[in-house]
Design an enzyme around this catalytic site. Structure first.
Site, mmCIF file in Angstrom:
data_model
loop_
_atom_site.group_PDB
_atom_site.id
_atom_site.type_symbol
_atom_site.label_atom_id
_atom_site.label_comp_id
_atom_site.label_asym_id
_atom_site.label_seq_id
_atom_site.Cartn_x
_atom_site.Cartn_y
_atom_site.Cartn_z
ATOM 1 N N GLY A 122 24.192 41.332 10.640
ATOM 2 C CA GLY A 122 23.137 41.947 9.637
ATOM 3 C C GLY A 122 22.392 41.130 8.757
ATOM 4 N N GLY A 188 43.553 17.708 1.220
ATOM 5 C CA GLY A 188 43.547 18.750 0.190
ATOM 6 C C GLY A 188 44.857 19.274 0.136
ATOM 7 N N VAL A 191 45.798 25.435 -2.690
ATOM 8 C CA VAL A 191 46.460 26.425 -2.114
ATOM 9 C C VAL A 191 46.494 26.319 -0.674
ATOM 10 C CG1 VAL A 191 46.922 28.908 -2.024
ATOM 11 C CG2 VAL A 191 45.835 27.880 -4.173
ATOM 12 N N ILE A 192 45.528 26.517 0.226
ATOM 13 C CA ILE A 192 45.652 26.657 1.522
ATOM 14 C C ILE A 192 46.343 25.339 2.147
ATOM 15 C CG2 ILE A 192 43.983 26.478 3.651
ATOM 16 C CD1 ILE A 192 42.039 28.288 1.922
ATOM 17 N N VAL A 245 39.719 10.802 0.849
ATOM 18 C CA VAL A 245 39.442 10.592 2.221
ATOM 19 C C VAL A 245 38.292 10.299 2.474
ATOM 20 C CG1 VAL A 245 39.704 11.617 4.631
ATOM 21 C CG2 VAL A 245 41.647 11.920 3.074
ATOM 22 N N ARG A 279 36.709 25.875 0.313
ATOM 23 C CA ARG A 279 35.428 26.938 1.045
ATOM 24 C C ARG A 279 34.349 26.824 0.186
ATOM 25 N NH1 ARG A 279 38.201 29.565 5.142
ATOM 26 N NH2 ARG A 279 36.580 31.207 4.807
ATOM 27 N N ASP A 319 33.925 36.595 -1.802
ATOM 28 C CA ASP A 319 33.940 35.049 -1.634
ATOM 29 C C ASP A 319 32.491 34.449 -1.745
ATOM 30 O OD1 ASP A 319 36.336 34.905 -1.250
ATOM 31 O OD2 ASP A 319 36.529 33.795 0.433
ATOM 32 N N ALA A 327 41.281 37.552 -2.024
ATOM 33 C CA ALA A 327 41.040 38.685 -1.295
ATOM 34 C C ALA A 327 40.897 39.922 -2.422
ATOM 35 C CB ALA A 327 42.004 38.917 -0.259
ATOM 36 N N HIS A 451 69.202 45.995 -13.510
ATOM 37 C CA HIS A 451 69.898 44.896 -13.323
ATOM 38 C C HIS A 451 70.763 45.251 -12.193
ATOM 39 C CE1 HIS A 451 72.817 41.733 -14.255
ATOM 40 N NE2 HIS A 451 73.763 42.541 -13.939
HETATM 41 P P1 FAD Z 1 35.405 37.338 4.197
HETATM 42 O O1 FAD Z 1 36.988 37.399 4.518
HETATM 43 O O2 FAD Z 1 35.019 35.961 4.700
HETATM 44 O O3 FAD Z 1 34.672 38.389 5.346
HETATM 45 C C1 FAD Z 1 33.024 38.191 5.443
HETATM 46 C C2 FAD Z 1 33.038 38.721 6.725
HETATM 47 O O4 FAD Z 1 31.431 39.041 6.834
HETATM 48 C C3 FAD Z 1 33.380 38.125 8.054
HETATM 49 O O5 FAD Z 1 33.851 38.859 9.036
HETATM 50 C C4 FAD Z 1 32.046 37.466 8.517
HETATM 51 O O6 FAD Z 1 32.147 37.469 10.104
HETATM 52 C C5 FAD Z 1 30.927 38.516 7.974
HETATM 53 N N1 FAD Z 1 29.586 38.209 8.155
HETATM 54 C C6 FAD Z 1 29.244 37.284 7.326
HETATM 55 N N2 FAD Z 1 27.909 37.343 7.275
HETATM 56 C C7 FAD Z 1 27.604 38.438 8.189
HETATM 57 C C8 FAD Z 1 26.247 38.922 8.478
HETATM 58 N N3 FAD Z 1 25.116 38.322 8.113
HETATM 59 N N4 FAD Z 1 26.337 40.097 9.329
HETATM 60 C C9 FAD Z 1 27.418 40.500 9.594
HETATM 61 N N5 FAD Z 1 28.796 40.281 9.273
HETATM 62 C C10 FAD Z 1 28.635 39.007 8.434
HETATM 63 N N6 FAD Z 1 43.233 35.023 -0.631
HETATM 64 C C11 FAD Z 1 44.307 35.881 -1.205
HETATM 65 O O7 FAD Z 1 43.794 36.561 -2.007
HETATM 66 N N7 FAD Z 1 45.458 35.524 -0.918
HETATM 67 C C12 FAD Z 1 45.809 34.790 0.084
HETATM 68 O O8 FAD Z 1 47.115 34.682 0.378
HETATM 69 C C13 FAD Z 1 44.792 33.914 0.843
HETATM 70 N N8 FAD Z 1 45.198 33.261 1.713
HETATM 71 C C14 FAD Z 1 44.325 32.466 2.487
HETATM 72 C C15 FAD Z 1 44.749 31.512 3.733
HETATM 73 C C16 FAD Z 1 43.808 30.804 4.439
HETATM 74 C C17 FAD Z 1 44.207 30.074 5.566
HETATM 75 C C18 FAD Z 1 42.279 31.107 4.131
HETATM 76 C C19 FAD Z 1 41.453 30.349 4.886
HETATM 77 C C20 FAD Z 1 41.969 31.855 3.177
HETATM 78 C C21 FAD Z 1 42.918 32.631 2.167
HETATM 79 N N9 FAD Z 1 42.591 33.571 1.247
HETATM 80 C C22 FAD Z 1 43.531 34.242 0.721
HETATM 81 C C23 FAD Z 1 41.103 33.754 0.782
HETATM 82 C C24 FAD Z 1 40.483 35.028 1.574
HETATM 83 O O9 FAD Z 1 40.877 34.933 2.646
HETATM 84 C C25 FAD Z 1 39.240 35.099 0.973
HETATM 85 O O10 FAD Z 1 39.228 35.295 -0.351
HETATM 86 C C26 FAD Z 1 38.723 36.597 1.533
HETATM 87 O O11 FAD Z 1 38.724 36.625 2.905
HETATM 88 C C27 FAD Z 1 37.377 36.751 1.018
HETATM 89 O O12 FAD Z 1 36.946 37.905 1.415
HETATM 90 P P2 FAD Z 1 35.369 38.453 1.912
HETATM 91 O O13 FAD Z 1 35.124 39.795 2.217
HETATM 92 O O14 FAD Z 1 34.427 38.045 0.505
HETATM 93 O O15 FAD Z 1 34.744 37.402 2.837
HETATM 94 P P1 AMP Z 2 40.955 23.922 -2.886
HETATM 95 O O1 AMP Z 2 39.787 24.114 -3.563
HETATM 96 O O2 AMP Z 2 42.051 24.826 -3.917
HETATM 97 O O3 AMP Z 2 41.183 24.736 -1.657
HETATM 98 O O4 AMP Z 2 41.767 22.641 -2.741
HETATM 99 C C1 AMP Z 2 40.946 21.943 -1.994
HETATM 100 C C2 AMP Z 2 41.774 20.297 -2.450
HETATM 101 O O5 AMP Z 2 41.202 19.431 -1.612
HETATM 102 C C3 AMP Z 2 41.137 20.074 -3.896
HETATM 103 O O6 AMP Z 2 42.399 19.770 -4.647
HETATM 104 C C4 AMP Z 2 40.356 18.895 -3.773
HETATM 105 O O7 AMP Z 2 40.494 17.763 -4.677
HETATM 106 C C5 AMP Z 2 40.887 18.179 -2.584
HETATM 107 N N1 AMP Z 2 39.923 17.234 -1.798
HETATM 108 C C6 AMP Z 2 38.413 17.484 -1.697
HETATM 109 N N2 AMP Z 2 37.864 16.452 -0.910
HETATM 110 C C7 AMP Z 2 38.927 15.517 -0.640
HETATM 111 C C8 AMP Z 2 38.956 14.323 -0.374
HETATM 112 N N3 AMP Z 2 37.761 13.766 0.608
HETATM 113 N N4 AMP Z 2 40.006 13.507 -0.048
HETATM 114 C C9 AMP Z 2 41.288 14.249 -0.399
HETATM 115 N N5 AMP Z 2 41.173 15.259 -1.186
HETATM 116 C C10 AMP Z 2 40.035 16.273 -1.302
#
Ligand code: FAD
Ligand code: AMP
Length: 475
Positions: A122, A188, A191-192, A245, A279, A319, A327, A451
């Site tokens: 889109g 890094g 959290v992730i 790094v 991210r 995001d 999320a 409790h």
């Molecule tokens: P997204 O989930 O990134 O979704 C965006 C969607 O839009 C995608 O499907 C993409 O393909 C689509 N899109 C983008 N541009 C277009 C376009 N132009 N046309 C059509 N489609 C498009 N958050 C938590 O709260 N709890 C957790 O435990 C957690 N764990 C995580 C673990 C990992 C490994 C990662 C990577 C992230 C985690 N997160 C967690 C973060 C969470 O995934 C994001 O905050 C969340 O997915 C954001 O939602 P969103 O809808 O903004 O974007």
């Molecule tokens: P978050 O933004 O919570 O996902 O965490 C990412 C982490 O990666 C942060 O704590 C950053 O300080 C760390 N980070 C970013 N760049 C580097 C790098 N070049 N080497 C090591 N750690 C990094």
């Protein structure tokens, strides 16, 4: 099919799909466009969270934790197991099933709410037109009264490190390992990085986490971060702080990771490298000419407090806009926007967004840390309760960690609640509710908690704020 909609949502992740469902519930005609493609070419709604983030990571965290507990903790309960083993293939299969179930569920929900699901790309054009290009190459121009941009985020690349999808991967790749690397490096300690490092460490990988900052979890309350560091160390996660790094190269004997720390230049050789340095917003090919939507200097779509972009009738959530990349934050924004579009009340309380880290023990908090309260010059009081003093936690053999409540010294309003311990991610919900209702610590003190439950730790920590805890001595 109509080419006109009241609302078009671009992006079907946890911010976009709830916006579409709520718009449907509000009796608006709505389409949700999503371009996500899995590695096998299949399409799926749910975005990063369901396909490559929250859900698959939690599936693997659960499986690896069960293995770890079977190996190290069951004997304490008198449960004897011989030859405890794991099967990464079975873990991955289970994870894939959970992801499939979750993403298929969205299509069913769309059907129920009357949402038109469109798989493809889109692009917003001027005048709230949306160009839709299907995965089959077909092109259509749709018209909407309102457009909600929910395009999400993507992993931040690191200069000097090239992903090859096998030895050097991002978080999605790290969720798909088919075997446990013997030597693993995670860049890094966010959290992730900590969650993914935990998964593979529990399954036996020698895991080094390189973190550029001198402090672990700087966004968390310092007491929690200190306690977390102690547990991660005990689990064998080798977290090296102040380690920046600068590059990585694939050689015959493994991936050579170059970093600098207080001692100078260092090299670490590992079998696999996960880059988890954060991210960034994803807005590639999202905006045509003359839309009026503006990106800030970091690439986020600029919005006001109600997720309105500068362009009339164009909103952005999740995001791709400011605020924590979580999320549940995106979901609340999506729902609020869909309600505002329908002329109803819609609001996100950014002060009560909980943070959860799904390590063992879990870490969760809401509101301000003690350091933030102190820096704001506010007078405050705190109360803490250790899980070691909780009967339920002891029965679970999960006495590590504590709950800490921070309240204003004068008004007694709760300013923050911080938990490290069993099910912290579940326990924090009570804290969020309390803060949403501007509760005082006394409100929590006077609330009955069953409790024996873990939630009594929150109750007792609130009591400890006024030195009235029952199950620990008050100091
Ligand atoms: P997204 O989930 O990134 O979704 C965006 C969607 O839009 C995608 O499907 C993409 O393909 C689509 N899109 C983008 N541009 C277009 C376009 N132009 N046309 C059509 N489609 C498009 N958050 C938590 O709260 N709890 C957790 O435990 C957690 N764990 C995580 C673990 C990992 C490994 C990662 C990577 C992230 C985690 N997160 C967690 C973060 C969470 O995934 C994001 O905050 C969340 O997915 C954001 O939602 P969103 O809808 O903004 O974007
Ligand atoms: P978050 O933004 O919570 O996902 O965490 C990412 C982490 O990666 C942060 O704590 C950053 O300080 C760390 N980070 C970013 N760049 C580097 C790098 N070049 N080497 C090591 N750690 C990094």
């Amino acid at each position: 099919m109509s080419e006109n909609f009241d609302v078009i949502v671009i992006g079907g992740g946890p911010a976009g799909y709830p916006a579409a469902i709520r718009a449907g519930q509000n009796k608006l005609s709505v389409a949700c466009i999503d371009e996500w493609k899995n590695r096998d070419g299949s399409t799926a709604f749910g975005g990063t969270c369901l396909n490559a983030g929250c859900i698959p990571s939690k599936a693997l965290l659960e499986s690896s934790e069960l293995y770890h507990r079977a190996l190290h903790e069951f004997a304490v309960h008198g449960v004897k197991l011989d030859g405890v083993a794991f099967d990464v293939g079975a873990m991955q299969k289970r994870k894939a099933g959970i992801v499939r179930q979750s993403t298929a569920g969205i299509l069913a929900l769309f059907k129920g709410a009357g949402v038109t699901a469109l798989t493809g790309h889109g692009r917003l054009l001027a005048g709230r037109k949306v160009e839709f290009i299907g995965h089959d190459g077909s092109k259509r121009t749709l018209q909407a009264k309102h457009v909600v941009l929910a395009s999400g985020s993507e992993p931040m690349p690191l200069r000097g490190v090239t992903f090859d999808g096998d030895r050097i991967v991002d978080s999605w790749g790290a969720l798909d390992f088919t075997e446990v690397p013997k030597r693993l490096c995670v860049i890094g300690a966010g959290v992730i990085g900590l969650e993914l490092g935990s998964v593979w460490r529990r399954l036996g990988a020698e895991t080094v986490v390189l973190e550029a900052l001198p402090q672990l979890l700087p966004m968390a309350d310092a007491q929690l971060a200190k306690e977390a560091a102690r547990h991660f160390k005990k689990q064998g996660l080798d977290i090296r702080l102040g380690a920046k790094v600068s590059g990585a190269a694939i050689e015959k004997d493994g991936v050579h990771v170059s970093y600098t720390d207080g001692q100078g230049a260092q090299t670490l050789v590992v079998d696999r490298l996960i880059v988890a340095i954060g991210r960034r917003p994803f807005t590639k090919d999202l905006l045509g000419d003359g839309t009026g939507v503006v990106l800030d200097e970091r690439g986020f779509i600029q919005v006001d407090d109600h997720c309105r972009t500068g362009a009339e009738g164009v909103w952005a959530v999740g995001d791709c806009v400011r605020g924590p990349m979580l999320a549940h934050k995106g979901k609340e924004e999506g729902v609020a926007v869909a309600d505002l579009i329908a002329g109803q009340y819609g609001h996100v309380n950014y002060k009560t967004i909980p943070s959860v880290i799904y390590t063992a023990p879990e870490i969760a908090w809401v509101g301000q840390t003690e350091e933030q309260v102190k820096a704001a010059g506010r007078t405050y009081k705190t109360g803490s309760f250790p899980f070691a003093a909780s009967g339920r936690a002891r029965a679970m053999e999960a006495g590590a960690g504590f709950c800490k409540v921070i309240a204003d010294a004068g008004s007694d309003e709760i300013l923050g609640i911080h938990i490290i311990g069993p099910m912290a991610g579940e326990l924090i919900a009570e804290a969020v509710l309390a803060m949403e209702y501007s509760a005082s610590s006394e409100d929590l003190q006077r609330t009955i908690h069953a409790h024996p439950t873990l939630s009594e730790a929150v109750h007792e920590a609130a009591l400890a704020v006024d030195k009235r805890a029952i199950d620990i001595p008050n100091r």
